[in-house]
Design a protein around this motif. Structure first.
Motif, mmCIF file in Angstrom:
data_model
loop_
_atom_site.group_PDB
_atom_site.id
_atom_site.type_symbol
_atom_site.label_atom_id
_atom_site.label_comp_id
_atom_site.label_asym_id
_atom_site.label_seq_id
_atom_site.Cartn_x
_atom_site.Cartn_y
_atom_site.Cartn_z
ATOM 1 N N LEU A 79 -24.606 -8.550 -12.655
ATOM 2 C CA LEU A 79 -24.531 -7.191 -12.140
ATOM 3 C C LEU A 79 -25.578 -6.285 -12.772
ATOM 4 N N ASP A 80 -25.939 -6.526 -14.022
ATOM 5 C CA ASP A 80 -27.058 -5.787 -14.625
ATOM 6 C C ASP A 80 -28.320 -5.993 -13.790
ATOM 7 N N ASP A 81 -28.592 -7.242 -13.442
ATOM 8 C CA ASP A 81 -29.788 -7.550 -12.651
ATOM 9 C C ASP A 81 -29.721 -6.882 -11.281
ATOM 10 N N LEU A 82 -28.533 -6.911 -10.665
ATOM 11 C CA LEU A 82 -28.369 -6.285 -9.356
ATOM 12 C C LEU A 82 -28.658 -4.787 -9.434
ATOM 13 N N LEU A 83 -28.178 -4.131 -10.477
ATOM 14 C CA LEU A 83 -28.405 -2.696 -10.636
ATOM 15 C C LEU A 83 -29.886 -2.392 -10.854
ATOM 16 N N ARG A 84 -30.559 -3.218 -11.621
ATOM 17 C CA ARG A 84 -32.002 -3.003 -11.824
ATOM 18 C C ARG A 84 -32.758 -3.153 -10.505
ATOM 19 N N GLN A 85 -32.370 -4.142 -9.715
ATOM 20 C CA GLN A 85 -33.026 -4.341 -8.421
ATOM 21 C C GLN A 85 -32.759 -3.161 -7.481
ATOM 22 N N ALA A 86 -31.536 -2.647 -7.505
ATOM 23 C CA ALA A 86 -31.212 -1.493 -6.670
ATOM 24 C C ALA A 86 -32.016 -0.273 -7.090
ATOM 25 N N SER A 87 -32.143 -0.062 -8.393
ATOM 26 C CA SER A 87 -32.940 1.060 -8.891
ATOM 27 C C SER A 87 -34.402 0.911 -8.489
ATOM 28 N N ALA A 88 -34.914 -0.318 -8.585
ATOM 29 C CA ALA A 88 -36.307 -0.572 -8.215
ATOM 30 C C ALA A 88 -36.549 -0.323 -6.729
ATOM 31 N N SER A 89 -35.485 -0.465 -5.921
ATOM 32 C CA SER A 89 -35.617 -0.229 -4.479
ATOM 33 C C SER A 89 -35.560 1.251 -4.134
ATOM 34 N N GLY A 90 -35.264 2.089 -5.120
ATOM 35 C CA GLY A 90 -35.236 3.527 -4.896
ATOM 36 C C GLY A 90 -33.868 4.161 -4.884
ATOM 37 N N ILE A 91 -32.813 3.387 -5.053
ATOM 38 C CA ILE A 91 -31.460 3.945 -5.047
ATOM 39 C C ILE A 91 -31.214 4.718 -6.343
ATOM 40 N N ARG A 92 -30.679 5.932 -6.194
ATOM 41 C CA ARG A 92 -30.449 6.792 -7.360
ATOM 42 C C ARG A 92 -28.988 7.211 -7.500
ATOM 43 N N GLN A 93 -28.099 6.617 -6.714
ATOM 44 C CA GLN A 93 -26.667 6.855 -6.865
ATOM 45 C C GLN A 93 -25.987 5.546 -7.226
ATOM 46 N N VAL A 94 -25.197 5.576 -8.296
ATOM 47 C CA VAL A 94 -24.471 4.395 -8.758
ATOM 48 C C VAL A 94 -22.996 4.769 -8.871
#
Length: 282
Positions: A79-94
Motif C-alpha cells: 500500500l505504501d507503493d500504491l500511494l506513491r504511485q497515486a501521488s506520482a499520477s497527480g492525486i492529492r487527496q488521500v
C-alpha cells in the motif's frame, strides 16, 4: 488533564491497530526493513504491547500469529507503493478508512498540496492524538481527522472535513473489510465509488478464501482473528468491475517474493487470486 489521563485503553476491533503498530515497529528495526515507521513503537508502548507481547502457549497459534504479522508487513509495503504511485499520477487527496494507528501522514514524503483524511471512531483517534502530542509528531502533508463510525454517514462527515469528490482520491482500506459482514462491505464500496472521480485509485486488503477457517475458527475471544467475519469474493476483480473499478489482484506470496521476502512454505490448496488489491476508477 494530562495525556496519560486522556488516553483510552485499546479495546474491541480497533485495539488490533495497536498490535499492527507493534508489527510495524519490529519491521522498522530490521536492517533490511521494507519500510520505516518511527511512530509505531510509541503506539505499541502506549497500548501496553512494547517491548514484548504475550505469546500463545500453543505452537500452532504461535505460527498463525507469525503468519498474520508477516502479512501485515507485506501489505504495508504494497500500500505504501500504491500511494506513491497515486501521488506520482497527480492525486492529492488521500482517505484512510479505519485509519487506526496508521502514520503515513508522518512517515511518507508527500507532494505539496496533499490533503490526507484519517477516518475512524473517537476512541482510536483520541488515543492516537495523545501519542502524537507526546512524540511532537509533525505531519508531512495536510492531515485532517474525521471522527465517524463507518456504519454511519461517513461520506457526509468526510465532505464536511473538506473532501472534494470532484477531484480524484486514493482510498485505502487496510485490514478493515475482514471485520465487516458482506452487506456492510457492499455498502462501503458503493459509498467509496459515489465519492470517487474518474482516475481515483483504491488499495484494499481482503481476507483470502479459507482464512477464517484456518486462522479464526478456533481463535479465543479477543485476538483479531476471533473478530474476522468476511472473506474475499470468489472473483474479486469481477466484483470490483461491477462497481466501476478496474482492478488487479496480487497474492501475498507473489508480493513477498517481489520484495525479497519469499515464503518457503508450500502454497495452501485454496490459495486464490490474492487479497492485495489495487484499482482505478474508470
Amino acid at each position: 488533564m494530562t495525556d496519560e489521563q486522556e488516553q483510552v485503553q485499546p479495546s474491541g476491533v480497533w485495539a488490533t491497530a495497536v498490535g499492527v503498530a507493534r508489527v510495524r515497529a519490529l519491521e522498522s528495526a530490521r536492517e533490511n526493513a521494507l519500510f520505516r515507521d518511527p511512530l509505531a513503537q510509541a503506539f505499541a508502548a502506549a497500548g501496553g504491547l512494547w517491548p514484548s507481547a504475550p505469546l500463545p502457549d500453543d505452537e500452532a497459534a504461535r505460527r498463525r500469529r507469525l503468519g498474520v504479522a508477516f502479512s501485515i508487513v507485506i501489505r504495508t509495503k504494497f500500500l505504501d507503493d500504491l500511494l506513491r504511485q497515486a501521488s506520482a499520477s497527480g492525486i492529492r487527496q488521500v482517505v484512510l478508512l479505519g485509519a487506526g494507528m496508521d502514520s503515513r501522514a508522518f512517515r511518507m514524503d508527500w507532494p505539496e498540496g496533499t490533503r490526507l483524511f484519517e477516518v475512524d471512531t473517537a476512541a482510536p483517534l483520541d488515543f492516537k492524538a495523545s501519542v502524537l502530542r507526546r512524540e511532537q509528531a509533525v505531519p508531512r502533508c495536510e492531515r485532517r481527522t474525521v471522527t465517524v463510525d463507518l456504519r454511519e454517514d461517513w461520506p457526509g462527515a468526510l465532505a464536511a472535513a473538506g473532501h472534494d469528490p470532484a477531484a480524484p482520491t486514493v482510498w485505502i482500506a487496510e485490514g478493515l473489510l475482514i471485520y465487516l459482514p458482506e452487506d456492510a462491505v457492499e455498502v462501503l464500496l458503493a459509498r467509496i465509488t459515489a465519492q470517487s472521480a474518474v482516475g481515483s485509485r483504491m488499495g484494499l486488503t481482503l481476507g483470502s478464501r479459507g482464512v477464517i477457517e484456518r486462522f479464526g475458527a478456533d481463535a479465543a475471544p479477543g485476538p483479531a482473528a476471533s473478530m474476522w467475519v468476511s472473506e474475499m469474493p470468489d472473483d474479486p476483480i469481477g466484483w470490483l468491475a461491477g462497481h466501476g473499478w478496474e482492478a488487479a489482484g496480487h497474492t501475498l506470496r507473489e508480493r513477498a517474493a517481489a520484495y525479497g521476502r519469499p515464503i518457503s512454505a508450500p502454497p495452501q490448496h485454496d490459495e486464490g487470486p490474492g487479497g492485495l488489491i489495487s484499482a482505478v476508477r474508470r
